[in-house]
Design a protein around this motif. Structure first.
Motif, PDB file in Angstrom:
ATOM      1  N   ASP A   1       0.845  -1.410   0.071  1.00  0.00           N
ATOM      2  CA  ASP A   1       0.156   0.059  -0.058  1.00  0.00           C
ATOM      3  C   ASP A   1       0.852   1.408  -0.151  1.00  0.00           C
ATOM      4  O   ASP A   1       0.478   2.424  -0.387  1.00  0.00           O
ATOM      5  CB  ASP A   1      -0.836  -0.137   1.096  1.00  0.00           C
ATOM      6  CG  ASP A   1      -2.193  -1.110   1.189  1.00  0.00           C
ATOM      7  OD1 ASP A   1      -2.402  -1.110  -0.068  1.00  0.00           O
ATOM      8  OD2 ASP A   1      -2.447  -1.319   2.127  1.00  0.00           O
TER       9      ASP A   1
ATOM     10  N   ARG B   1       1.182   2.907  -3.450  1.00  0.00           N
ATOM     11  CA  ARG B   1       0.085   3.441  -4.003  1.00  0.00           C
ATOM     12  C   ARG B   1       0.229   4.969  -4.253  1.00  0.00           C
ATOM     13  O   ARG B   1       0.645   5.582  -3.422  1.00  0.00           O
ATOM     14  CB  ARG B   1      -1.248   3.128  -2.998  1.00  0.00           C
ATOM     15  CG  ARG B   1      -1.559   1.535  -3.175  1.00  0.00           C
ATOM     16  CD  ARG B   1      -1.974   0.729  -4.588  1.00  0.00           C
ATOM     17  NE  ARG B   1      -3.029   1.595  -5.005  1.00  0.00           N
ATOM     18  CZ  ARG B   1      -3.613   1.452  -6.464  1.00  0.00           C
ATOM     19  NH1 ARG B   1      -3.166   0.207  -7.005  1.00  0.00           N
ATOM     20  NH2 ARG B   1      -4.501   1.994  -6.807  1.00  0.00           N
TER      21      ARG B   1
ATOM     22  N   ASP C   1      -2.946   6.697  -4.719  1.00  0.00           N
ATOM     23  CA  ASP C   1      -4.649   7.061  -5.107  1.00  0.00           C
ATOM     24  C   ASP C   1      -4.750   8.562  -4.835  1.00  0.00           C
ATOM     25  O   ASP C   1      -4.361   9.002  -3.827  1.00  0.00           O
ATOM     26  CB  ASP C   1      -5.171   6.165  -3.958  1.00  0.00           C
ATOM     27  CG  ASP C   1      -4.984   4.499  -4.690  1.00  0.00           C
ATOM     28  OD1 ASP C   1      -5.652   4.202  -5.406  1.00  0.00           O
ATOM     29  OD2 ASP C   1      -4.563   3.991  -3.726  1.00  0.00           O
ATOM     30  N   GLY C   2      -5.437   9.132  -5.512  1.00  0.00           N
ATOM     31  CA  GLY C   2      -5.911  10.579  -5.605  1.00  0.00           C
ATOM     32  C   GLY C   2      -4.714  11.534  -5.778  1.00  0.00           C
ATOM     33  O   GLY C   2      -5.061  12.832  -5.546  1.00  0.00           O
ATOM     34  N   ARG C   3      -3.704  11.261  -6.026  1.00  0.00           N
ATOM     35  CA  ARG C   3      -2.489  12.154  -6.010  1.00  0.00           C
ATOM     36  C   ARG C   3      -2.097  12.511  -7.585  1.00  0.00           C
ATOM     37  O   ARG C   3      -3.042  11.962  -8.423  1.00  0.00           O
ATOM     38  CB  ARG C   3      -1.174  11.649  -5.652  1.00  0.00           C
ATOM     39  CG  ARG C   3      -1.247  11.191  -4.204  1.00  0.00           C
ATOM     40  CD  ARG C   3       0.226  10.718  -3.643  1.00  0.00           C
ATOM     41  NE  ARG C   3      -0.030  10.179  -2.396  1.00  0.00           N
ATOM     42  CZ  ARG C   3       0.918   9.469  -1.503  1.00  0.00           C
ATOM     43  NH1 ARG C   3       2.375   9.665  -2.092  1.00  0.00           N
ATOM     44  NH2 ARG C   3       0.702   8.985  -0.785  1.00  0.00           N
TER      45      ARG C   3
ATOM     46  N   GLY D   1      -3.291   4.640  -9.245  1.00  0.00           N
ATOM     47  CA  GLY D   1      -4.303   5.649  -8.630  1.00  0.00           C
ATOM     48  C   GLY D   1      -4.006   7.070  -9.056  1.00  0.00           C
ATOM     49  O   GLY D   1      -5.057   7.770  -8.445  1.00  0.00           O
TER      50      GLY D   1
ATOM     51  N   ASN E   1      -3.828  10.672 -10.783  1.00  0.00           N
ATOM     52  CA  ASN E   1      -4.423  11.447 -12.238  1.00  0.00           C
ATOM     53  C   ASN E   1      -2.698  11.865 -12.607  1.00  0.00           C
ATOM     54  O   ASN E   1      -2.053  12.476 -12.156  1.00  0.00           O
ATOM     55  CB  ASN E   1      -5.047  12.565 -11.428  1.00  0.00           C
ATOM     56  CG  ASN E   1      -6.106  12.297 -10.484  1.00  0.00           C
ATOM     57  OD1 ASN E   1      -7.119  11.477 -10.677  1.00  0.00           O
ATOM     58  ND2 ASN E   1      -6.137  12.957  -9.373  1.00  0.00           N
TER      59      ASN E   1
ATOM     60  N   GLY F   1     -10.658   3.111 -14.212  1.00  0.00           N
ATOM     61  CA  GLY F   1     -10.165   4.003 -13.267  1.00  0.00           C
ATOM     62  C   GLY F   1      -9.238   4.914 -13.822  1.00  0.00           C
ATOM     63  O   GLY F   1      -8.700   5.868 -13.030  1.00  0.00           O
TER      64      GLY F   1
ATOM     65  N   SER G   1       6.312   7.443  -4.257  1.00  0.00           N
ATOM     66  CA  SER G   1       5.257   7.255  -3.312  1.00  0.00           C
ATOM     67  C   SER G   1       5.844   7.285  -1.969  1.00  0.00           C
ATOM     68  O   SER G   1       7.112   7.509  -1.677  1.00  0.00           O
ATOM     69  CB  SER G   1       5.083   5.463  -3.473  1.00  0.00           C
ATOM     70  OG  SER G   1       6.388   4.900  -3.199  1.00  0.00           O
TER      71      SER G   1
END
Length: 258
Positions: free
Chosen positions: A5, A8, A10-12, A35, A37, A60, A236
């Motif tokens: 994890d 990951r 996500d949302g960044r 994850g 953008n 996604g 990350s």
């Protein structure tokens, strides 16, 4: 949180410059898969639209293509504005654009003209400086920024006649160390040094006769996707205590200089 994890994104939101069918494309797709953008930029709009389209076609996947010249300050400002408008604050910048390489067939040493020097400095050094300044407010606010500048073996050992390129890459190394000191703790800033790489790991026509693979400990060209793991690590939380550093994915050329 599991160890996986920590990789990951996500949302960044990640901005990538110099995205083409090589390291930039593979890293953009990897960030999206994890994850993020992704906002990809280069001077060639057709290539960008293809890559963004392939990312957006994935479940996604979220990508935006913005045509930009990394040597142009106004283009970089527009790139950051477009990224914010589409996805919000910036978390990751992957400075992949590079310029200023001169080969023997270009005229040798003195082909490093004033224009070549200017372009090399603008793209290889100033783009990192400018994008750091432009994204600093976002990263200071959320406190979890990562800026990665792609380094070259030419920044560590001379590769004449590409003098302007090598000197600018050496300057980039020290710029990253300076920025790492000034932007901590809200932003980590590191280098990723790639070696002789191509999209498929085969020697490109322009490199034939230069013996680049023989300079590497691994004795071959690298495939562009072999830089992806290090690019993920630096972007990350898995590298949350790493800044001002360089990770090498260059087949051992720099590490085994003798």
């Amino acid at each position: 949180m599991s160890i996986l994890d920590r990789f990951r994104l996500d949302g960044r939101t990640a901005i990538l410059t110099g995205v083409g069918p090589g390291v930039g494309e593979h890293v953009a797709k990897a960030y999206a898969e994890l994850g993020a953008n992704v906002v990809i930029s280069a001077r060639s709009p057709d290539r960008l639209e293809r890559i963004a389209g392939e990312i957006n076609a994935l479940q996604g996947g979220r990508a935006l293509a913005v045509t930009a010249d990394a040597a142009n300050k106004a283009d970089l400002g527009n790139l950051v504005t477009c990224a914010r408008d589409a996805f919000g604050p910036i978390h990751i910048v992957f400075n992949n654009a590079a310029a200023g390489v001169v080969y023997a067939h270009d005229g040798g040493l003195w082909a490093n003209s004033d224009e070549v020097w200017k372009t090399a400095v603008d793209v290889n050094v100033m783009a990192t400086w400018r994008l750091t300044e432009l994204t600093e407010p976002d990263m200071r606010a959320h406190g979890n920024g990562s800026i990665i500048s792609v380094q070259s073996c030419g920044g560590f050992t001379p590769i004449p006649p590409a003098v302007a390129y090598g000197v600018s890459k050496a300057a980039l190394l020290f710029l990253v160390r300076e920025l790492a000191k000034t932007q901590a703790p809200h932003t980590r800033i590191n280098c990723l040094c790639v070696g002789s790489m191509s999209p498929d790991g085969q020697e490109a026509e322009i490199h034939k006769g230069l013996g680049l693979a023989e300079r590497n400990a691994i004795k071959r060209f690298g495939a562009a996707d072999e830089a992806v793991g290090a690019a993920i690590l630096l972007a990350s939380d898995a590298s949350s205590y790493t800044t001002g550093s360089t990770i090498f994915t260059e087949g051992g050329r720099v590490g085994t200089i003798s």
